[in-house]
Design a protein around this motif. Structure first.
Motif, PDB file in Angstrom:
ATOM      1  N   TYR A  73       1.201  15.867   0.318  1.00 55.81           N
ATOM      2  CA  TYR A  73       2.257  15.687  -0.685  1.00 55.81           C
ATOM      3  C   TYR A  73       3.616  15.359  -0.074  1.00 55.81           C
ATOM      4  CZ  TYR A  73      -1.403  17.528  -3.615  1.00 55.81           C
ATOM      5  OH  TYR A  73      -2.604  17.710  -4.242  1.00 55.81           O
TER       6      TYR A  73
ATOM      7  N   THR B 173       6.438  10.489   2.317  1.00 58.09           N
ATOM      8  CA  THR B 173       5.900   9.244   2.873  1.00 58.09           C
ATOM      9  C   THR B 173       4.447   9.021   2.454  1.00 58.09           C
ATOM     10  OG1 THR B 173       5.395  10.444   4.902  1.00 58.09           O
ATOM     11  CG2 THR B 173       7.444   9.183   4.868  1.00 58.09           C
ATOM     12  N   THR B 174       3.673  10.086   2.378  1.00 53.99           N
ATOM     13  CA  THR B 174       2.286   9.974   1.941  1.00 53.99           C
ATOM     14  C   THR B 174       2.224   9.571   0.472  1.00 53.99           C
ATOM     15  OG1 THR B 174       1.669  11.690   3.523  1.00 53.99           O
ATOM     16  CG2 THR B 174       0.082  11.183   1.789  1.00 53.99           C
ATOM     17  N   ARG B 175       3.068  10.170  -0.344  1.00 52.44           N
ATOM     18  CA  ARG B 175       3.102   9.815  -1.773  1.00 52.44           C
ATOM     19  C   ARG B 175       3.545   8.375  -1.963  1.00 52.44           C
ATOM     20  NH1 ARG B 175       5.247  15.115  -4.838  1.00 52.44           N
ATOM     21  NH2 ARG B 175       5.373  13.584  -6.485  1.00 52.44           N
ATOM     22  N   ALA B 176       4.507   7.909  -1.149  1.00 55.10           N
ATOM     23  CA  ALA B 176       4.948   6.520  -1.238  1.00 55.10           C
ATOM     24  C   ALA B 176       3.828   5.564  -0.853  1.00 55.10           C
ATOM     25  CB  ALA B 176       6.174   6.306  -0.356  1.00 55.10           C
TER      26      ALA B 176
ATOM     27  N   LYS C 148       0.617   6.115  -1.137  1.00 52.65           N
ATOM     28  CA  LYS C 148      -0.362   6.131  -2.229  1.00 52.65           C
ATOM     29  C   LYS C 148       0.129   5.282  -3.387  1.00 52.65           C
ATOM     30  CE  LYS C 148      -3.125   8.950  -5.342  1.00 52.65           C
ATOM     31  NZ  LYS C 148      -3.227   7.870  -6.292  1.00 52.65           N
ATOM     32  N   ALA C 149       1.390   5.412  -3.734  1.00 51.85           N
ATOM     33  CA  ALA C 149       1.947   4.595  -4.826  1.00 51.85           C
ATOM     34  C   ALA C 149       1.834   3.108  -4.494  1.00 51.85           C
ATOM     35  CB  ALA C 149       3.389   4.988  -5.080  1.00 51.85           C
ATOM     36  N   HIS C 150       2.081   2.762  -3.253  1.00 46.98           N
ATOM     37  CA  HIS C 150       1.968   1.358  -2.834  1.00 46.98           C
ATOM     38  C   HIS C 150       0.528   0.862  -2.960  1.00 46.98           C
ATOM     39  CE1 HIS C 150       2.864  -2.298  -0.663  1.00 46.98           C
ATOM     40  NE2 HIS C 150       1.848  -2.035   0.164  1.00 46.98           N
TER      41      HIS C 150
ATOM     42  N   ASP D 258      -1.851   2.131  -4.887  1.00 44.94           N
ATOM     43  CA  ASP D 258      -2.202   2.097  -6.300  1.00 44.94           C
ATOM     44  C   ASP D 258      -1.634   0.878  -7.020  1.00 44.94           C
ATOM     45  OD1 ASP D 258      -3.607   4.446  -5.985  1.00 44.94           O
ATOM     46  OD2 ASP D 258      -2.061   5.719  -6.922  1.00 44.94           O
ATOM     47  N   ALA D 259      -0.464   0.423  -6.579  1.00 48.24           N
ATOM     48  CA  ALA D 259       0.179  -0.742  -7.212  1.00 48.24           C
ATOM     49  C   ALA D 259      -0.565  -2.003  -6.818  1.00 48.24           C
ATOM     50  CB  ALA D 259       1.631  -0.835  -6.791  1.00 48.24           C
TER      51      ALA D 259
END
Length: 142
Positions: free
Chosen positions: A129, A132-135, A137-139, A141-142
């Motif tokens: 969480y 940087t890990t969340r970013a 993942k968002a990248h 997923d996009a």
């Protein structure tokens, strides 16, 4: 009555000794029941130090005899896939050290195997969480 989750460990290295075993032993309703390592002396030493009752050098034998609810796979990366799949085949949830697999296709096979058996397959990472890990993942997923 609350279920007691029986946990077995494949690999007796530092991460198992310092993180996984103590972590599970701190939880209510879990019991560390077995440890497997190719080095029998190391498995025995870790078991004695942590009050784990059974040691093995063969993970398939451990899975068959102990029938754990949860199996921790903390071995060299090349062994993650066959060991995790064996644990899933034995009906055990799996916590696998990172990386999950050596290739994307192997990881998908492992995830699909867990889903087909309605079991949890998780990767041990303490930065899950972090921003940087969340970013990342968002990248993806996009």
């Amino acid at each position: 009555m609350t279920k007691t989750w029986r946990v077995a460990f494949i690999g007796a290295g530092t991460i198992v000794q310092r993180a996984h075993i103590p972590g599970f032993q701190r939880l209510e309703n879990t019991e560390a029941v077995a440890i497997c390592d190719v080095n029998a002396d190391r498995a025995a030493a870790v078991a004695a130090e942590t009050d784990i009752g059974a040691t093995f050098t063969d993970y398939e034998a451990m899975l068959a005899q102990v029938q754990p609810d949860i199996t921790v796979v903390a071995t060299p990366n090349v062994f993650h896939k066959p060991m995790a799949l064996a644990a899933l085949d034995a009906g055990s949830h799996v916590l696998c050290e990172k990386p999950l697999a050596l290739t994307y296709d192997d990881a998908v096979e492992m995830v699909d195997a867990a889903a087909a058996r309605e079991l949890v397959l998780n990767v041990g990472t303490h930065f899950r969480y972090a921003p940087t890990t969340r970013a990342a993942k968002a990248h993806v997923d996009a």
